[in-house]
Motif scaffolding. Structure first.
Motif, mmCIF file in Angstrom:
data_model
loop_
_atom_site.group_PDB
_atom_site.id
_atom_site.type_symbol
_atom_site.label_atom_id
_atom_site.label_comp_id
_atom_site.label_asym_id
_atom_site.label_seq_id
_atom_site.Cartn_x
_atom_site.Cartn_y
_atom_site.Cartn_z
ATOM 1 N N SER A 36 86.333 26.857 39.897
ATOM 2 C CA SER A 36 86.519 28.222 39.420
ATOM 3 C C SER A 36 87.935 28.416 38.913
ATOM 4 C CB SER A 36 86.225 29.206 40.549
ATOM 5 O OG SER A 36 87.143 29.021 41.605
ATOM 6 N N LEU A 37 88.147 29.546 38.249
ATOM 7 C CA LEU A 37 89.453 29.890 37.702
ATOM 8 C C LEU A 37 90.123 30.899 38.627
ATOM 9 C CD1 LEU A 37 88.143 30.423 34.077
ATOM 10 C CD2 LEU A 37 89.637 28.557 34.766
ATOM 11 N N PRO A 38 91.260 30.566 39.238
ATOM 12 C CA PRO A 38 91.945 31.536 40.100
ATOM 13 C C PRO A 38 92.393 32.766 39.322
ATOM 14 C CG PRO A 38 93.340 29.627 39.679
ATOM 15 C CD PRO A 38 91.967 29.290 39.156
ATOM 16 N N PRO A 60 93.727 29.026 33.716
ATOM 17 C CA PRO A 60 94.358 29.765 34.816
ATOM 18 C C PRO A 60 95.687 30.403 34.442
ATOM 19 C CG PRO A 60 93.636 27.593 35.534
ATOM 20 C CD PRO A 60 93.549 27.611 34.052
ATOM 21 N N ASN A 61 96.282 30.040 33.298
ATOM 22 C CA ASN A 61 97.575 30.612 32.933
ATOM 23 C C ASN A 61 97.755 30.617 31.419
ATOM 24 O OD1 ASN A 61 98.722 27.961 32.150
ATOM 25 N ND2 ASN A 61 98.662 27.525 34.350
ATOM 26 N N LYS A 62 98.849 31.241 31.003
ATOM 27 C CA LYS A 62 99.107 31.432 29.582
ATOM 28 C C LYS A 62 99.405 30.120 28.860
ATOM 29 C CE LYS A 62 101.924 34.977 28.773
ATOM 30 N NZ LYS A 62 103.006 35.980 29.000
ATOM 31 N N ALA A 91 92.003 23.898 36.476
ATOM 32 C CA ALA A 91 93.045 22.948 36.899
ATOM 33 C C ALA A 91 92.502 21.525 37.016
ATOM 34 C CB ALA A 91 93.648 23.411 38.231
ATOM 35 N N ASP A 92 91.276 21.390 37.492
ATOM 36 C CA ASP A 92 90.696 20.053 37.663
ATOM 37 C C ASP A 92 90.389 19.371 36.332
ATOM 38 O OD1 ASP A 92 90.878 20.484 40.346
ATOM 39 O OD2 ASP A 92 88.726 20.708 40.713
ATOM 40 N N ASP A 93 90.379 20.145 35.231
ATOM 41 C CA ASP A 93 90.082 19.572 33.918
ATOM 42 C C ASP A 93 91.324 19.010 33.233
ATOM 43 O OD1 ASP A 93 87.368 20.433 34.069
ATOM 44 O OD2 ASP A 93 87.995 22.450 33.466
ATOM 45 N N ARG A 148 91.138 16.765 29.859
ATOM 46 C CA ARG A 148 91.202 17.573 28.633
ATOM 47 C C ARG A 148 92.613 17.730 28.078
ATOM 48 N NH1 ARG A 148 87.085 20.860 27.256
ATOM 49 N NH2 ARG A 148 88.187 20.752 25.268
ATOM 50 N N ILE A 149 93.614 17.717 28.953
ATOM 51 C CA ILE A 149 94.974 18.047 28.521
ATOM 52 C C ILE A 149 95.868 16.816 28.424
ATOM 53 C CG2 ILE A 149 97.024 19.436 29.044
ATOM 54 C CD1 ILE A 149 94.482 21.020 28.246
ATOM 55 N N TRP A 150 95.835 15.948 29.390
ATOM 56 C CA TRP A 150 96.765 14.820 29.409
ATOM 57 C C TRP A 150 96.641 13.874 28.227
ATOM 58 C CZ3 TRP A 150 96.950 13.340 35.347
ATOM 59 C CH2 TRP A 150 97.721 14.305 36.013
#
Length: 386
Positions: A3-5, A166-168, A188-190, A194-196
């Motif tokens: 989930s997204l905090p 979860p953030n800007k 966060a778990d993605d 997806r990001i790295w």
């Protein structure tokens, strides 16, 4: 699925200026179109559109359609260089009054759904959707993104891309991953998947110089940056920025969505198609000077501010830039007062070279409705470029 905090969205209009132009000229859809330079005096009629081929001047690309971007042109590129890459691309002059109109429309449509909105510019906003998606579910986030896209399209006829995270920092990065008309949701778990793998320069806050320096140190991706030792980063980039690089690579960002913020200044500037001489081109300079001051006064009135400090910016043909400021006895929003004060600033600059860029600025802003506008206690001298 994690989930997204917090559910923070970054909504970015797709090729915004170019898309607005396509509303005016729908026959250009699917074609390579570049927007840049000045608005034509007369509207374009029929299908007689100018092309980049043979362009001569110092204009730069404001934006381009995705078809033009595929040819290697991009925002900020000089039009002459773009003409070499895409000579058959259609060139349309920018119409900022139209862009501001559609900007107001899309922001009003988004705010009607998600009132917690941070205005970040003419074509992008942040939205805090946490209260609308209390469970932090991906399905809830996607439903909200679809609702926002539909509302924006209904209000403007334009498409937008939305990143939710979860953030800007992550939301802004994600909004660019599936353009145009994309929806990207990252928890966060993605981040590792997806990001790295993305280039480090995709992080907002890593500019060209920092990206080049990172590459010189063997760091090309966000994942490589995340794996770097924080102390090593601080040694190369300083304690503050080095720590920020480490935090950003791991997707850490605690900044809130700021729904209300007071601007520090408002400004208007223009780069001339040819360098203007302070004496030989005095009449043309005067016309530009007056128009900029009138535009700045209109901006102040529209946003509800007065300015107490008026500034002038000049860039000469050797690319030397100078600025001068004058603080007034009382805040103003009057174009004539702004022009006189900016003219006084110009008198403090040796005008011995041709001028490439002219700008005016109002700072030390105060709310127009908070105090009456006072007049000058003493008359100013005649302004320059009169």
């Amino acid at each position: 699925m994690p989930s997204l905090p917090r559910s923070i969205a970054h909504l970015d209009m797709d090729a915004f200026f170019a898309s607005v132009e396509l509303l005016r000229y729908p026959q250009l859809r699917g074609k390579a179109v570049v927007v840049g330079g000045r608005r034509a005096v007369a509207p374009i009629e029929g299908d007689d559109f100018p092309h980049l081929r043979g362009y001569s001047g110092r204009g730069v690309i404001t934006t381009a359609t995705y078809e033009a971007r595929a040819l290697g042109v991009h925002s900020g590129m000089g039009l002459m260089k773009a003409a070499q890459l895409a000579p058959d691309a259609i060139l349309l002059p920018a119409d900022f009054d139209a862009y501001r109109h559609y900007s107001r429309l899309f922001k009003a449509a988004a705010r009607a759904i998600a009132p917690q909105m941070e205005d970040r510019g003419i074509d992008e906003i942040y939205l805090d959707l946490s209260a609308l998606n209390p469970a932090g579910s991906h399905d809830g986030a996607r439903a909200l993104a679809l609702e926002l896209q539909q509302a924006v399209r209904s209000a403007t006829g334009l498409s937008c891309s939305i990143g939710i995270a979860p953030n800007k920092l992550l939301a802004k990065l994600c909004s660019d991953l599936d353009k145009p008309a994309g929806i990207t949701i990252v928890a966060a778990d993605d981040i590792p998947t997806r990001i790295w793998p993305l280039p480090a320069k995709r992080i907002n806050g890593i500019g060209p110089k920092a990206a080049a320096r990172l590459e010189g140190l063997g760091i090309a991706t966000i994942g490589q940056l995340a794996a770097a030792d924080p102390a090593w980063l601080q040694a190369h980039f300083g304690s503050r920025y080095g720590q920020w690089l480490h935090d950003a690579a791991h997707g850490h960002d605690s900044r809130p969505v700021v729904t209300e913020s007071e601007p520090k200044s408002l400004s208007r500037e223009t780069t001339f198609e040819r360098d203007l001489h302070p004496r030989q081109d005095k009449a043309e300079l005067s016309a530009h000077f007056t128009r900029l001051c009138e535009q700045l006064a209109a901006d102040l009135a529209r946003k509800g501010y007065l300015g107490k400090t008026i500034g002038l910016k000049l860039r000469f043909d050797n690319f030397r830039t100078v600025t001068r400021d004058q603080t007034l006895p009382a805040p103003t929003g009057d174009a004539r007062v702004i022009r006189r004060a900016a003219g006084e600033c110009a008198r403090r600059v040796p005008l011995e070279r041709r001028i490439r860029l002219l700008g005016v600025r109002a700072s030390a802003l105060s709310r127009r409705d908070a105090q009456p506008e006072a007049s000058f206690a003493q008359p100013l001298q005649a302004e320059l470029f009169a």
